[in-house]
Design an enzyme around this catalytic site. Structure first.
Site, PDB file in Angstrom:
ATOM      1  N   HIS A 130       9.579   0.135  40.192  1.00  0.00           N
ATOM      2  CA  HIS A 130       9.499   1.156  41.239  1.00  0.00           C
ATOM      3  C   HIS A 130      10.319   0.638  42.431  1.00  0.00           C
ATOM      4  CE1 HIS A 130       7.528   3.376  44.555  1.00  0.00           C
ATOM      5  NE2 HIS A 130       7.050   4.217  43.659  1.00  0.00           N
ATOM      6  N   ASP A 146       3.118  -6.205  40.179  1.00  0.00           N
ATOM      7  CA  ASP A 146       2.895  -4.889  40.780  1.00  0.00           C
ATOM      8  C   ASP A 146       1.903  -4.165  39.877  1.00  0.00           C
ATOM      9  OD1 ASP A 146       2.920  -2.227  41.406  1.00  0.00           O
ATOM     10  OD2 ASP A 146       5.094  -2.060  41.615  1.00  0.00           O
ATOM     11  N   GLN A 205       0.163   0.769  38.719  1.00  0.00           N
ATOM     12  CA  GLN A 205      -0.121   1.696  37.611  1.00  0.00           C
ATOM     13  C   GLN A 205      -1.074   1.104  36.577  1.00  0.00           C
ATOM     14  OE1 GLN A 205       0.560   4.783  37.538  1.00  0.00           O
ATOM     15  NE2 GLN A 205       2.023   4.871  39.224  1.00  0.00           N
ATOM     16  N   LYS A 238      -4.474   5.113  43.830  1.00  0.00           N
ATOM     17  CA  LYS A 238      -4.212   5.285  42.396  1.00  0.00           C
ATOM     18  C   LYS A 238      -5.441   4.854  41.590  1.00  0.00           C
ATOM     19  CE  LYS A 238       0.740   4.530  43.001  1.00  0.00           C
ATOM     20  NZ  LYS A 238       1.380   5.828  42.887  1.00  0.00           N
ATOM     21  N   CYS A 249      10.822   7.464  41.980  1.00  0.00           N
ATOM     22  CA  CYS A 249      11.126   6.225  42.727  1.00  0.00           C
ATOM     23  C   CYS A 249      11.569   5.118  41.772  1.00  0.00           C
ATOM     24  CB  CYS A 249       9.934   5.753  43.560  1.00  0.00           C
ATOM     25  SG  CYS A 249       9.499   6.910  44.846  1.00  0.00           S
TER      26      CYS A 249
HETATM   27  N1  PLP Z   1       4.690   0.381  42.214  1.00  0.00           N
HETATM   28  C1  PLP Z   1       4.472   1.273  41.233  1.00  0.00           C
HETATM   29  C2  PLP Z   1       4.621   0.861  39.807  1.00  0.00           C
HETATM   30  C3  PLP Z   1       4.124   2.578  41.575  1.00  0.00           C
HETATM   31  O1  PLP Z   1       3.914   3.471  40.608  1.00  0.00           O
HETATM   32  C4  PLP Z   1       3.988   2.923  42.939  1.00  0.00           C
HETATM   33  C5  PLP Z   1       3.671   4.312  43.323  1.00  0.00           C
HETATM   34  O2  PLP Z   1       3.928   5.241  42.597  1.00  0.00           O
HETATM   35  C6  PLP Z   1       4.204   1.944  43.896  1.00  0.00           C
HETATM   36  C7  PLP Z   1       4.554   0.676  43.507  1.00  0.00           C
HETATM   37  C8  PLP Z   1       4.065   2.241  45.365  1.00  0.00           C
HETATM   38  O3  PLP Z   1       2.728   2.543  45.654  1.00  0.00           O
HETATM   39  P1  PLP Z   1       2.336   3.081  47.112  1.00  0.00           P
HETATM   40  O4  PLP Z   1       3.210   4.251  47.380  1.00  0.00           O
HETATM   41  O5  PLP Z   1       0.888   3.447  46.961  1.00  0.00           O
HETATM   42  O6  PLP Z   1       2.542   1.961  48.051  1.00  0.00           O
END
Ligand code: PLP
Length: 413
Positions: A130, A207, A210, A233, A371
């Site tokens: 992401h 990270d 998900q 999430k 993203c």
């Molecule tokens: N990393 C992953 C794999 C994500 O799916 C997301 C959000 O979709 C993020 C990071 C960023 O999360 P946030 O927007 O809650 O900070």
């Protein structure tokens, strides 16, 4: 011919759905089929009630008050930290930093720990990250002269592990890797990655955005150095997240944002900093967010994460089979090990138009680059439509999606 398996007998998804008030609303006069949990999950009534209870009976600023209400708010806030510690099986609450979400957690590491980067050091990420796990590292590399290296993926959307082992070198200071890809659904074999990185003397940031609501997480068993996730999430409120960091690593990191709560003493000559984890929490925190997150963790655990996982895996097989039967539909990301996230394109229909048609049928899916622009480039598509599942997703949602896709074929076919 494949046999359509039956829904799991020991998981009552209809009962779970009743916990989520929003799922009984309609959109455009249709039943809501909410298939965008990967972007943000819905909240059960108990989370909403926990926040209302906090706001109604307990709110005051934390840590600084000597009066009873402030102490109660502090107790609720710190109880939430302890709840997160138990959830992650962290050794100590000193390792649990509250942030605004995964994005802020990763930026914290990139800007604080990242200050130790030297020219020529390497940060290793993957092609399926992401943007939140790409851009902070690019910025850290620009500041320091360090180099960003990228582990390639293959056409199935799996990580090229042989390339990962080749890319790992004495220069690799950190491997920053997603546990589950938000655009492809791939579950990354992070145990192998963490083990190899540790043997190499590199730190590992996972990270978990998900993954955290879909499988059991144990940071001690994982043996990584940083684990980042967002509350929203995980059936909790937005604007709230966690950075878990190994205490020995966190203790050596400089503060990143300055202000109240992160200090011990301030004079114009010199400031000394607070103990862990407060050193990384400048300013008034999201107190009701922490309370809501703790309630969300209670809720998820009451369902049994293993059962939620099995339910989502069963839905994934059901949906994959149904999607494959649609003419002109291509699933993007067919890794052997996948979470409840399915990206797809439909021949001759732009994903945004598709999203609009599905919306008119009450189906909420995400359409776009998710993203993860490098992933879109890799597969040669501008965007995909993406359906994603949570504990409350049922087959009716999927059937409504399939029906709406047939409708799109009629319109554009
Ligand atoms: N990393 C992953 C794999 C994500 O799916 C997301 C959000 O979709 C993020 C990071 C960023 O999360 P946030 O927007 O809650 O900070």
């Amino acid at each position: 011919m494949s046999v359509i398996e039956q829904p799991l007998a020991d998981y009552d998804v209809e009962q779970v759905r009743r916990d989520f008030p929003i799922l009984s609303t309609t959109v455009r006069g249709k039943r809501l089929a909410f298939l965008d949990t990967a972007a943000s999950s819905q909240r059960p009534a108990c989370v909403i009630e926990a926040i209302v209870h906090y706001e109604t009976h307990l709110h005051a600023n934390v840590h600084r008050g000597v009066y009873e209400l402030s102490q109660k708010a502090t107790d609720a806030f710190e109880a939430a930290r302890e709840r997160v510690r138990v959830f992650l099986n962290a050794r100590s609450t000193r390792e649990v930093v509250f942030t605004r979400g995964t994005t802020e957690s990763i930026n914290l590491v990139a800007q604080s720990w990242g200050r130790s980067l030297q020219p020529g050091d390497e940060i290793l990420i993957s092609w399926m990250e992401h943007h939140a796990n790409i851009v902070p590292w690019q910025m850290a590399c620009e500041r320091s002269g360090a180099v960003l290296r990228v582990i390639p993926i293959d056409r199935r959307g799996e990580l090229d592990l042989a390339a990962f082992h080749r890319l790992l070198s004495p220069k690799t200071r950190l491997v920053a890797i997603t546990q589950v890809s938000n655009s492809l659904g791939t579950i990354v074999p992070i145990a192998e990655i963490i083990a190899a990185a540790r043997r190499n003397g590199s730190l590992v940031l996972v990270d978990g955005a998900q993954a955290v609501a879909h499988q059991r997480i144990d940071v001690q068993a994982l043996d990584c150095d940083f684990y980042a996730f967002s509350s929203h999430k995980l059936y909790g409120p937005t604007g709230m997240g966690v950075l878990w960091a190994r205490e020995s690593v966190l203790a050596g990191m400089p503060p990143w944002q300055g202000g109240g709560d992160m200090i011990r003493t301030v004079s114009f000559e010199k400031t000394t900093y607070n103990e862990l984890p407060y050193r990384f929490e400048a300013g008034t925190p999201n107190i009701s967010g922490a309370v809501g997150l703790a309630a969300a963790i209670d809720y998820l655990e009451s369902l049994d994460i293993d059962k939620v996982h099995a339910h989502e895996q069963s839905l994934l097989r059901y949906t994959t089979e149904a999607l494959r039967a649609i003419p002109g539909l291509q699933i993007i990301g067919e890794a052997a090990d996948k979470a409840g996230v399915i990206s797809f394109t439909l021949e001759q229909v732009h994903p945004h138009d598709l999203g609009t048609i599905l919306d008119s049928e009450g189906v909420a899916v995400r359409a776009g680059h998710h993203c993860a622009m490098p992933v879109m480039d890799f597969f040669g598509v501008p965007a995909t439509a993406r359906a994603s599942f949570g504990c409350y997703t049922n087959r009716e949602d999927v059937d409504q999606l399939i029906g709406a896709l047939h409708r799109a074929l009629e319109v554009f076919g």
